[in-house]
Scaffold this motif. Structure first.
Motif, PDB file in Angstrom:
ATOM      1  N   MET A   1      11.366  68.078 113.155  1.00 27.40           N
ATOM      2  CA  MET A   1      12.049  68.383 111.901  1.00 27.40           C
ATOM      3  C   MET A   1      11.179  69.345 111.076  1.00 27.40           C
ATOM      4  O   MET A   1      11.681  70.286 110.456  1.00 27.40           O
ATOM      5  CB  MET A   1      12.296  67.103 111.115  1.00 27.40           C
ATOM      6  CG  MET A   1      13.205  66.098 111.803  1.00 27.40           C
ATOM      7  SD  MET A   1      14.903  66.687 111.989  1.00 27.40           S
ATOM      8  CE  MET A   1      15.689  65.877 110.567  1.00 27.40           C
ATOM      9  N   ARG A   2       9.871  69.101 111.079  1.00 26.58           N
ATOM     10  CA  ARG A   2       8.941  69.957 110.357  1.00 26.58           C
ATOM     11  C   ARG A   2       8.972  71.392 110.906  1.00 26.58           C
ATOM     12  O   ARG A   2       9.025  72.365 110.143  1.00 26.58           O
ATOM     13  CB  ARG A   2       7.524  69.364 110.471  1.00 26.58           C
ATOM     14  CG  ARG A   2       6.460  70.098 109.695  1.00 26.58           C
ATOM     15  CD  ARG A   2       5.119  69.380 109.876  1.00 26.58           C
ATOM     16  NE  ARG A   2       5.180  68.017 109.378  1.00 26.58           N
ATOM     17  CZ  ARG A   2       4.907  67.685 108.115  1.00 26.58           C
ATOM     18  NH1 ARG A   2       4.535  68.615 107.250  1.00 26.58           N
ATOM     19  NH2 ARG A   2       4.994  66.433 107.729  1.00 26.58           N
ATOM     20  N   GLY A   3       8.971  71.498 112.245  1.00 26.15           N
ATOM     21  CA  GLY A   3       8.996  72.820 112.874  1.00 26.15           C
ATOM     22  C   GLY A   3      10.294  73.567 112.577  1.00 26.15           C
ATOM     23  O   GLY A   3      10.286  74.788 112.369  1.00 26.15           O
ATOM     24  N   ILE A   4      11.394  72.838 112.561  1.00 27.24           N
ATOM     25  CA  ILE A   4      12.685  73.461 112.240  1.00 27.24           C
ATOM     26  C   ILE A   4      12.659  73.974 110.799  1.00 27.24           C
ATOM     27  O   ILE A   4      13.073  75.103 110.511  1.00 27.24           O
ATOM     28  CB  ILE A   4      13.846  72.447 112.425  1.00 27.24           C
ATOM     29  CG1 ILE A   4      14.018  72.117 113.907  1.00 27.24           C
ATOM     30  CG2 ILE A   4      15.148  73.001 111.845  1.00 27.24           C
ATOM     31  CD1 ILE A   4      14.957  70.940 114.187  1.00 27.24           C
ATOM     32  N   GLY A   5      12.135  73.139 109.886  1.00 29.78           N
ATOM     33  CA  GLY A   5      12.029  73.556 108.492  1.00 29.78           C
ATOM     34  C   GLY A   5      11.178  74.807 108.351  1.00 29.78           C
ATOM     35  O   GLY A   5      11.576  75.785 107.703  1.00 29.78           O
ATOM     36  N   ARG A   6      10.042  74.806 109.039  1.00 30.65           N
ATOM     37  CA  ARG A   6       9.141  75.967 108.966  1.00 30.65           C
ATOM     38  C   ARG A   6       9.867  77.222 109.457  1.00 30.65           C
ATOM     39  O   ARG A   6       9.809  78.274 108.828  1.00 30.65           O
ATOM     40  CB  ARG A   6       7.886  75.686 109.796  1.00 30.65           C
ATOM     41  CG  ARG A   6       6.762  76.665 109.566  1.00 30.65           C
ATOM     42  CD  ARG A   6       5.418  76.092 110.042  1.00 30.65           C
ATOM     43  NE  ARG A   6       5.556  75.455 111.350  1.00 30.65           N
ATOM     44  CZ  ARG A   6       5.142  74.226 111.637  1.00 30.65           C
ATOM     45  NH1 ARG A   6       4.536  73.500 110.730  1.00 30.65           N
ATOM     46  NH2 ARG A   6       5.317  73.729 112.836  1.00 30.65           N
ATOM     47  N   ALA A   7      10.555  77.093 110.605  1.00 33.68           N
ATOM     48  CA  ALA A   7      11.251  78.261 111.163  1.00 33.68           C
ATOM     49  C   ALA A   7      12.373  78.743 110.243  1.00 33.68           C
ATOM     50  O   ALA A   7      12.695  79.936 110.219  1.00 33.68           O
ATOM     51  CB  ALA A   7      11.813  77.916 112.543  1.00 33.68           C
ATOM     52  N   ALA A   8      12.951  77.822 109.490  1.00 31.41           N
ATOM     53  CA  ALA A   8      14.043  78.192 108.586  1.00 31.41           C
ATOM     54  C   ALA A   8      13.523  78.609 107.220  1.00 31.41           C
ATOM     55  O   ALA A   8      14.294  79.063 106.373  1.00 31.41           O
ATOM     56  CB  ALA A   8      15.012  77.017 108.436  1.00 31.41           C
ATOM     57  N   GLY A   9      12.225  78.438 107.001  1.00 35.70           N
ATOM     58  CA  GLY A   9      11.653  78.783 105.700  1.00 35.70           C
ATOM     59  C   GLY A   9      11.991  77.796 104.606  1.00 35.70           C
ATOM     60  O   GLY A   9      12.076  78.155 103.424  1.00 35.70           O
ATOM     61  N   VAL A  10      12.207  76.541 104.989  1.00 35.40           N
ATOM     62  CA  VAL A  10      12.489  75.507 103.981  1.00 35.40           C
ATOM     63  C   VAL A  10      11.612  74.287 104.233  1.00 35.40           C
ATOM     64  O   VAL A  10      11.014  74.156 105.308  1.00 35.40           O
ATOM     65  CB  VAL A  10      13.979  75.051 104.006  1.00 35.40           C
ATOM     66  CG1 VAL A  10      14.908  76.233 103.790  1.00 35.40           C
ATOM     67  CG2 VAL A  10      14.312  74.353 105.324  1.00 35.40           C
TER      68      VAL A  10
END
Lengths: 204, 204
Positions: B46-55
């Motif tokens: 979830m953290r990696g997805i957030g990082r990739a999405a810039g959120v």
């Protein structure tokens, strides 16, 4: 005159009764199958196989050379039941589709043969090196031998279409466990699938 | 009156223009598809997805709840082309096998649709949570809808047998790259496979 007194040479496996007697190769292979099956291709190492077999990693290299080669040897053992095609091919092409369907489902219904086969397929689907090894074994041991018996145009393509159907059933029934396919009795699946295999393998 | 001045509350995502405007959910979903496709289910967080999405990761939780739920939403997008079955079902069952075979091969021949689908299948074959999500989506969006149109005994089983054949072809052609199947023109495969699908879907 005894090996036991010889000094160990760097880069060569130690030779002692426990390490390198008759059956050592089989012991390493059995350990490799357990490791590949339990950890997957990626996480299995020559060192880990050696440790599981109770021998030095150098002996694993000595007998098999590379991880790919150990994997290939392990696959040959795991696929042995699936690769005994001579009896299934029989004397006639009559009923070949049904014999193939029944044979493959019997192998996959048995957890003792299903578990290592599933591990091999999972490894092949996620690692190119494992896929290459599986491709070679399946081609040489199964598809080419079935194709050689056929009297249709493009016999290899026909054998691969039949095999693809069995592989898809395996994945949907035993991996994805889609219902009702997952709980349909094997005999019912054989009855539905046999005509398809028969058509691919015998009808021009 | 402005949100910007409000103190951040623990456990709730921060609200600011860049984080949570229109399109944020879509941005997170796009990032999730890239992450799942590139890293596989296991290594995507979830953290990696957030990082990739810039959120912030908290926003990913806010919109989707769990990693399984993000994966399910990503699969729905990836499978969208494969799930547009209404047009393929058409007005009549005549030629259904051929329409299905042509439709699926077209999706898999196109690298833009093939790559994310392959990633989904690989994840499902190696992770039970991903398999469960894929099972649900494929059942609800594809198999149940096809089965509802059929006039045969056990329509769901018939739909699954047809789907299993297509899945096996996909794996042998695009993953294992077995020859000659891998380089056979799609039209030839359609011609050979269509009668099989037609039989499963229409013949009692």
């Amino acid at each position: 005159m005894t090996d036991g007194a010889a000094p160990r040479r760097r880069g060569r496996p130690p030779r002692s009764a426990g390490d390198d007697g008759p059956g050592t190769r089989e012991r390493i292979l059995a350990a490799a199958r357990t490791e590949f099956s339990g950890r997957g291709y990626d996480k299995t190492s020559m060192r880990g196989i050696g440790r599981a077999a109770g021998v030095d990693a150098a002996l694993v290299h000595h007998y098999f050379g590379t991880k790919e080669a150990v994997f290939a040897a392990a696959i040959e053992v795991d696929f042995e039941p699936a690769l005994t095609v001579d009896a299934i091919l029989g004397d006639s092409l009559d009923g070949l589709g049904e014999r193939l369907a029944r044979h493959f489902l019997a192998i996959w219904e048995n957890p003792a043969t299903r578990t290592p086969l599933l591990a091999v397929i999972r490894s092949a689907l996620t690692h190119e090196a494992a896929a290459k090894v599986l491709r070679g074994v399946v081609l040489r041991r199964l598809l080419e031998r079935v194709a050689a018996e056929l009297d249709v145009p493009d016999p290899r393509l026909r054998a691969e279409l039949a095999a693809s159907h069995m592989m898809g059933i395996v994945i949907m029934r035993y991996v994805l466990e889609l219902e009702p396919l997952a709980s349909t009795p094997p005999a019912r699946i054989v009855a539905l699938v046999a005509p398809t295999l028969q058509r691919y393998l015998t009808e021009a």
